[in-house]
Scaffold this active site. Structure first.
Site, PDB file in Angstrom:
ATOM      1  N   HIS A 151      -3.279  -4.733   0.284  1.00 45.02           N
ATOM      2  CA  HIS A 151      -3.371  -5.824   2.189  1.00 45.02           C
ATOM      3  C   HIS A 151      -2.962  -6.975   2.028  1.00 45.02           C
ATOM      4  O   HIS A 151      -3.681  -7.770   2.000  1.00 45.02           O
ATOM      5  CB  HIS A 151      -3.201  -5.157   3.355  1.00 45.02           C
ATOM      6  CG  HIS A 151      -3.660  -3.451   3.271  1.00 45.02           C
ATOM      7  ND1 HIS A 151      -2.432  -3.366   4.316  1.00 45.02           N
ATOM      8  CD2 HIS A 151      -4.372  -2.241   2.677  1.00 45.02           C
ATOM      9  CE1 HIS A 151      -2.604  -1.832   4.236  1.00 45.02           C
ATOM     10  NE2 HIS A 151      -3.612  -1.823   3.395  1.00 45.02           N
ATOM     11  N   CYS A 193       1.183  -1.705  -0.337  1.00 44.66           N
ATOM     12  CA  CYS A 193       0.343   0.454   0.315  1.00 44.66           C
ATOM     13  C   CYS A 193       1.187   1.491  -0.016  1.00 44.66           C
ATOM     14  O   CYS A 193       1.440   1.689  -0.870  1.00 44.66           O
ATOM     15  CB  CYS A 193      -1.107  -0.060   1.149  1.00 44.66           C
ATOM     16  SG  CYS A 193      -2.055   0.940   0.626  1.00 44.66           S
ATOM     17  N   GLU A 221      -1.693  -9.455   3.537  1.00 45.56           N
ATOM     18  CA  GLU A 221      -1.542  -9.808   4.744  1.00 45.56           C
ATOM     19  C   GLU A 221      -2.362 -10.159   5.546  1.00 45.56           C
ATOM     20  O   GLU A 221      -2.277 -11.521   6.839  1.00 45.56           O
ATOM     21  CB  GLU A 221      -0.612  -8.853   5.579  1.00 45.56           C
ATOM     22  CG  GLU A 221      -1.093  -7.430   6.302  1.00 45.56           C
ATOM     23  CD  GLU A 221      -1.526  -6.101   4.632  1.00 45.56           C
ATOM     24  OE1 GLU A 221      -1.268  -6.965   4.362  1.00 45.56           O
ATOM     25  OE2 GLU A 221      -1.229  -5.177   5.465  1.00 45.56           O
TER      26      GLU A 221
HETATM   27  N1  GLN Z   1      -2.417   6.334   2.742  1.00 47.38           N
HETATM   28  C1  GLN Z   1      -2.442   5.991   1.722  1.00 47.38           C
HETATM   29  C2  GLN Z   1      -3.705   5.962   1.039  1.00 47.38           C
HETATM   30  O1  GLN Z   1      -4.501   5.920   1.884  1.00 47.38           O
HETATM   31  C3  GLN Z   1      -1.550   4.238   2.110  1.00 47.38           C
HETATM   32  C4  GLN Z   1      -2.441   3.881   2.899  1.00 47.38           C
HETATM   33  C5  GLN Z   1      -2.722   2.021   3.190  1.00 47.38           C
HETATM   34  O2  GLN Z   1      -0.902   2.397   3.485  1.00 47.38           O
HETATM   35  N2  GLN Z   1      -3.184   1.279   3.355  1.00 47.38           N
HETATM   36  O3  GLN Z   1      -3.487   5.957  -0.593  1.00 47.38           O
END
Ligand code: GLN
Length: 557
Positions: A512, A386, A514
């Site tokens: 994600h 992310c 994970e």
């Molecule tokens: N802050 C970033 C976004 O909103 C990444 C979000 C995250 O890592 N879950 O796109």
């Protein structure tokens, strides 16, 4: 056909918080599932937030996102991992949700004429939510209900009252109360103390709940006299006083519960036949965690490195990937702000891989970008999740494509080169609760790529939680470089995975992974990242070595 009758196991906690109710509930679930029963688990959280999505990680740890996009408590991660079963929004109930529903109904006029009260209106809604979880999966035999908080808290009282009522309404033999408690060892007295347990059971009995089973967290084994004493004072048969001794890995807890007869005791109370559970696959997994052949060092560079609960699922995914590679994964926690101060070389020296996890906000971002430069240039395996993927794009744009002021629009509105920008459908969104791009979305993989190699499929589905994305205006910038956009949304608009083809293993993902890793089915990307780290480690020690990592049996999902 009449609806199948569901039995309920209510799990409460006493004395102190953080006794591991989530792991205990999940372990009970596993022992019953391995007896062939259909199990579901629900977490009741007594806070007033509708969900944990708006909470700071310091308050709550990780937010666990489900396929359906709900943002839930991290205990749901334990439930999914132990039961190897995906949860839905029905599996997490909060005081906020309950009040929201009841107040919306009140405004609609549903309770016309009545004074709306905690008992019965709030408790009825809690009971309805618990029963809904029973119906959420077909043929559910048992619903385990974990009540968050500690007995005695003001906030959890309506939940305890609701489960007391449910026990009364259920047929005899359809309800079990399990109470998790602490039996401390006082070193100066050289003794185990039962008083805190007596008091927490007393508090439960005052509100009309008599626990059937006491699961006692302890650092010393509980001998017969202690079990008799606890049993006598707490009105529980001594054989149902269970010792939950500290173990090396949480995955050992179901095995220890099984030896202590937890499943048998529950079957006895619920009038179920006590079949021997088949735990062979689980035992094999635990043995692999405890006796690995290889060892690698992975750095996690993030903002909340002192708060491990913020990265719970990542830590667990590394354990699963270790099992799949017969490897012990040592995690080195590096503060991204320290990298900014002291440089990447000194802090990352000796690592076999770097992971940059998800995150929000500008603090620490420059350190993350610098650490990515270090591993990209030194050909050390890299996995970005992310925000980690977004930082990889920024780093590459700055240091390879020479776009010195490349950055993300999340941190600066006035940017010359916003290589990461706000997603189109996020424009104009002002409410912060539940409004990110959340939940499972499909992604198409390009071949050849490390990602395709890992998944062995060209379409995958992964869970998301973000507002920003790769800016398509910069696709041309990377066109003839080694940064390949190997994973795209089916309509081709959203970049989901980037890889550096001029690197042994460099993968950044917008989702994600994970959240989908399971102990006996490691996530393919975590599995292959650790595979690459083992290979890197072997080559580092002996550049001529032909590693046997390709021989390691890979548990493909
Ligand atoms: N802050 C970033 C976004 O909103 C990444 C979000 C995250 O890592 N879950 O796109």
């Amino acid at each position: 056909m009449p609806e199948k009758k569901t039995k309920y196991i209510f799990v409460t906690g006493g004395v102190v918080s953080a006794l591991g109710k989530g792991i205990a509930s999940s372990s009970i679930g596993l022992l019953l599932k391995k007896r062939g029963l259909n199990v579901n688990i629900i977490k009741c959280d007594p806070y007033i937030n509708v969900d944990p999505g708006t909470m700071n990680p310091f308050q709550h740890g990780e937010v666990f996102v489900l396929d359906d996009g709900s943002e839930t408590d991290l205990d749901l991660g334990h439930y999914e991992r132990f039961l190897d079963q995906s949860m839905s929004k029905d599996n997490n109930v909060t005081t906020g949700q309950v009040y929201h529903t009841v107040i919306t109904r009140e405004r609609r006029g549903d309770y016309l004429g009545a004074t709306v009260q905690v008992i019965p209106h709030i408790t009825e809604e809690i009971k309805a939510s618990i029963r809904r979880a029973g119906r959420a999966r077909p043929d559910t035999d048992i619903v385990i209900v974990e009540i968050g908080g500690t007995v005695g808290d003001i906030e959890s009282q309506p939940f305890l009252e609701a489960i007391r009522q449910m026990a009364l309404e259920n047929d005899p033999g359809d309800t079990v109360f399990v109470h998790l408690t602490l039996v401390p060892y006082v070193p100066t007295a050289g003794e185990i103390k039962t008083k805190p347990t007596q008091h927490s059971v007393k508090a439960l009995r005052e509100i009309g709940i008599q626990p059937h089973l006491l699961v006692c967290r302890t650092v010393k084994p509980l001998d017969e006299s202690i079990r008799n004493k606890i049993g006598l004072f707490c009105n529980v048969p001594a054989r149902h006083v269970i010792a939950a001794l500290d173990v090396e890995t949480v995955y050992e807890i179901p095995l220890s519960f099984n030896r202590e007869g937890v499943g048998k005791a529950i079957c006895e109370h619920l009038n179920l036949e006590n079949i021997d559970p088949d735990l062979s696959e689980w035992e094999e997994m635990v043995s692999k965690i405890k006796h690995p052949s290889h060892r690698v060092k992975i750095a996690i560079c993030g903002k909340y490195v002192h708060l491990k609960d913020a990265y719970k699922s990542i830590i667990e995914s590394f354990i699963h990937a270790g099992v799949a590679n017969d490897t012990r994964v040592d995690l080195i926690w590096v503060s991204s702000e320290d990298i900014k101060k002291n440089g990447a070389e000194s802090l990352l020296d000796g690592i076999d891989g770097l992971l940059i996890p998800g995150g929000f906000g500008e603090r620490g971002v420059e350190g993350k970008i610098e650490s990515i430069r270090y591993v990209r240039e030194n050909k050390i395996p890299f996995f970005g999740i992310c925000l980690g993927m977004q930082c990889a794009v920024i780093e590459y744009a700055r240091n390879v494509c020479d776009l010195k002021d490349a950055h993300s629009y999340e941190f600066y509105a006035e940017l010359k080169h916003p290589v990461i920008h706000l997603m189109a459908d996020q424009e104009g969104v002002t409410n912060l609760g539940g409004t990110m791009r959340l939940g499972a979305y499909p992604c198409i993989l390009q071949q050849p790529s490390r990602s395709y190699e890992a998944y062995g499929a060209d379409q995958i589905s992964e869970r998301h939680r973000h507002r920003y994305e790769f800016n398509n205006a910069y696709r041309d910038l990377f066109k003839d470089t080694s940064l390949i956009l190997v994973g795209l949304s089916p309509d081709g608009r959203l970049v989901e995975i980037v890889e550096d083809s001029d690197h042994p293993w460099f993968v950044g993902v917008q989702f994600h992974p994970e959240l989908k890793s399971r102990p006996t089915r490691a996530h393919p990307l975590f599995r292959d990242f650790i595979g690459a780290a083992v290979e890197y480690n072997h080559k580092k020690k002996d550049p001529e070595a032909v590693t046997d990592i390709s021989q390691v049996e890979k548990n493909r999902v």
